[in-house]
Motif scaffolding. Structure first.
Motif, PDB file in Angstrom:
ATOM      1  N   ALA A  72       0.849  -1.206   0.000  1.00  0.00           N
ATOM      2  CA  ALA A  72       0.000   0.000   0.000  1.00  0.00           C
ATOM      3  C   ALA A  72       0.881   1.252   0.000  1.00  0.00           C
ATOM      4  N   ARG A  73       1.993   1.175   0.741  1.00  0.00           N
ATOM      5  CA  ARG A  73       2.906   2.334   0.754  1.00  0.00           C
ATOM      6  C   ARG A  73       3.529   2.525  -0.631  1.00  0.00           C
ATOM      7  N   GLU A  74       3.748   1.419  -1.313  1.00  0.00           N
ATOM      8  CA  GLU A  74       4.290   1.554  -2.683  1.00  0.00           C
ATOM      9  C   GLU A  74       3.250   2.152  -3.631  1.00  0.00           C
ATOM     10  N   LEU A  75       2.022   1.643  -3.519  1.00  0.00           N
ATOM     11  CA  LEU A  75       0.971   2.139  -4.428  1.00  0.00           C
ATOM     12  C   LEU A  75       0.728   3.642  -4.209  1.00  0.00           C
ATOM     13  N   PHE A  76       0.548   4.027  -2.935  1.00  0.00           N
ATOM     14  CA  PHE A  76       0.290   5.445  -2.664  1.00  0.00           C
ATOM     15  C   PHE A  76       1.566   6.277  -2.830  1.00  0.00           C
ATOM     16  N   GLY A  77       2.700   5.632  -2.580  1.00  0.00           N
ATOM     17  CA  GLY A  77       3.978   6.319  -2.808  1.00  0.00           C
ATOM     18  C   GLY A  77       4.137   6.711  -4.277  1.00  0.00           C
ATOM     19  N   SER A  78       3.559   5.910  -5.156  1.00  0.00           N
ATOM     20  CA  SER A  78       3.697   6.274  -6.568  1.00  0.00           C
ATOM     21  C   SER A  78       2.803   7.472  -6.902  1.00  0.00           C
ATOM     22  N   LEU A  79       1.698   7.654  -6.162  1.00  0.00           N
ATOM     23  CA  LEU A  79       0.889   8.873  -6.340  1.00  0.00           C
ATOM     24  C   LEU A  79       1.571  10.082  -5.698  1.00  0.00           C
ATOM     25  N   LEU A  80       2.271   9.813  -4.589  1.00  0.00           N
ATOM     26  CA  LEU A  80       2.903  10.911  -3.838  1.00  0.00           C
ATOM     27  C   LEU A  80       4.334  11.204  -4.321  1.00  0.00           C
ATOM     28  N   HIS A  81       4.858  10.312  -5.170  1.00  0.00           N
ATOM     29  CA  HIS A  81       6.265  10.391  -5.614  1.00  0.00           C
ATOM     30  C   HIS A  81       7.224  10.305  -4.427  1.00  0.00           C
ATOM     31  N   THR A  82       6.937   9.364  -3.539  1.00  0.00           N
ATOM     32  CA  THR A  82       7.760   9.213  -2.343  1.00  0.00           C
ATOM     33  C   THR A  82       8.289   7.784  -2.232  1.00  0.00           C
ATOM     34  N   THR A  83       9.377   7.628  -1.480  1.00  0.00           N
ATOM     35  CA  THR A  83       9.917   6.300  -1.210  1.00  0.00           C
ATOM     36  C   THR A  83       9.095   5.646  -0.092  1.00  0.00           C
ATOM     37  N   LEU A  84       9.411   4.395   0.172  1.00  0.00           N
ATOM     38  CA  LEU A  84       8.709   3.676   1.236  1.00  0.00           C
ATOM     39  C   LEU A  84       8.807   4.422   2.577  1.00  0.00           C
ATOM     40  N   GLU A  85      10.016   4.863   2.902  1.00  0.00           N
ATOM     41  CA  GLU A  85      10.239   5.542   4.194  1.00  0.00           C
ATOM     42  C   GLU A  85       9.577   6.912   4.245  1.00  0.00           C
TER      43      GLU A  85
END
Ligand SMILES: Cc1ncc(COP(=O)(O)O)c(C=O)c1O
Length: 416
Positions: A72-85
């Motif tokens: 989920a962090r990866e999926l939303f991270g791709s919307l946010l342009h953020t890494t896992l951390e």
């Protein structure tokens, strides 16, 4: 004057007819329609028993994984342009994450805002009434800042934040703003990231609620705010929020925030004092259903196919009605995404228009609600939320609205 009075008399008759219909219609809030909700029905059965262990080896039924399961962090991270951390996935509401971030910085952060004296926020207006309600509730003084069509007026913003250390933050809806529909330009992103602030702990609340919510093929892209802040040497200046509320179900979506690793660690610690972990079953089934950027884009195109005709109807109805002599009666936005159209009426007319619509059984968001404290000295701001209502009812509501705008504007003219 006679022709004016004749027209007002004609409008009285038209309005009396609408009154006789006994309507009960609403354009008040930005809700997906039942038809849109049906698009996400497969979400409810997207999680088989064989998929209950997350990629980071958490049983999604159990406690654990406060900052969200890895996928989920990866999926939303791709919307946010953020890494896992740099990514935190929470419950079903991004507003709740914003409130948490506000209350953390007010009361529990190192050198909390609340202990430094009165706290003020900049409020680009017209903006989202629930942001203003949140700030007001927490006792934060709100300072309205004008919008330019490309985001907040940066000359005003830069001056205010440079001079006043009590200004601790600012809400920005960067894409398809609620309610004006505008998106911030790259220059605005850079200026927000780079501007000197008297408050060292100044924080941008980057509420990207409509990040994939396009209405046309022209998909607005905005510059990455976290990268811009990092490049400017202000990595902790922003928290970026998104949610799936208007991708899947507003009452049962998934919300996430992205920020510098240090800020995410701080917020995770804050949450650890109030919750063991969020609903990971819902996170997992959202991953199974929304999958990746391409699947999200295809799903959002189905939303757009339902929504675009409603937004087009507003354009055609208003363009047709308010031409020639009536052109100056109202200005309306033509958003390329998001959930709202904003009307700028003639000064002193918005409250009367909304009241008269209400009397005819058509509810609108209170006039000027998009301004902090609902305070707009020009009394010229109305938000339309056309997503929930059916196309047929929307047509009727708009026809009535046109007559009422004309009537109120004429009445105002004759009274002056
Ligand atoms: C700008 C904006 N932010 C946040 C929200 C609500 O988001 P959530 O459902 O994730 O709390 C809305 C809903 O209308 C919105 O317009």
């Amino acid at each position: 004057m006679d022709t004016l009075n004749e027209r007002i008399a004609q409008l009285e008759e038209i309005v009396a007819h609408y009154e006789s219909l006994g309507l009960n219609l609403s354009l008040t809030r930005g809700l997906p329609s039942p038809e849109q909700l049906r698009l996400s029905a497969p979400l409810l059965t997207a999680l088989p028993v064989s998929e209950l262990i997350s990629e980071d080896n958490l049983d999604v039924r159990n406690y654990g994984g406060l900052s969200g399961i890895k996928e989920a962090r990866e999926l939303f991270g791709s919307l946010l342009h953020t890494t896992l951390e740099e990514t935190f996935v929470g419950g079903n509401s991004s507003l709740q994450l914003m409130y948490a971030a506000l209350s953390h910085h007010l009361f529990t952060a190192k050198n909390p805002w609340n202990e430094q004296g009165p706290v003020k926020f900049l409020c680009p207006s017209p903006g989202y009434d629930r942001h203003w309600a949140m700030l007001d509730y927490l006792g934060i003084e709100m300072i309205p800042v004008p919008l330019t069509g490309h985001g907040p007026d940066m000359d005003v913003v830069e001056k205010l934040v440079a001079d006043d250390p009590a200004i601790k933050g600012m809400f920005v809806v960067p894409k398809y703003n609620n309610p004006t529909g505008e998106s911030v330009s790259d220059a605005v992103v850079d200026r927000l990231a780079q501007m000197p602030t008297a408050a060292a702990d100044f924080l941008l609340f980057w509420d990207n609620a409509y990040t994939v919510h396009h209405l046309t093929d022209e998909k607005t892209a905005i510059k990455d705010i976290l990268q811009a802040c990092k490049a400017a040497g202000n990595p902790n200046r922003v928290i970026h929020f998104v949610s799936s509320s208007k991708m899947t179900f507003p009452g049962a979506g998934v919300a996430a925030m992205g920020a510098a690793t240090e800020k995410i660690a701080e917020m995770t610690h804050y949450f650890s004092k109030q919750i063991i972990s969020f609903d990971k079953i819902n996170q997992k089934r959202h991953v199974m259903f929304l999958k990746d950027d391409e699947t999200i884009a295809a799903h959002m195109a189905e939303h757009a196919a339902i929504l675009a005709p409603k937004f087009e109807l507003i354009q055609t109805t208003f363009t047709h009605y308010f031409q020639d002599d009536l052109q100056s009666y109202v200005k309306w936005t033509a958003p390329k995404g998001g959930y709202f159209v904003h009307l700028t009426t003639q000064p002193g007319c918005a409250t009367a228009i909304v009241e008269q619509m209400h009397e005819l059984g058509v509810a609108l968001t209170p006039a000027n609600a998009a301004y902090p404290y609902g305070d707009n000295p020009l009394d010229n701001s109305i938000r339309l939320a056309p997503t929930y209502i059916s196309l047929k009812d929307l047509q009727l509501a708009l026809t009535i609205l046109c007559s009422i705008i004309e009537r109120v504007t004429l009445e105002k003219q004759t009274s002056q």
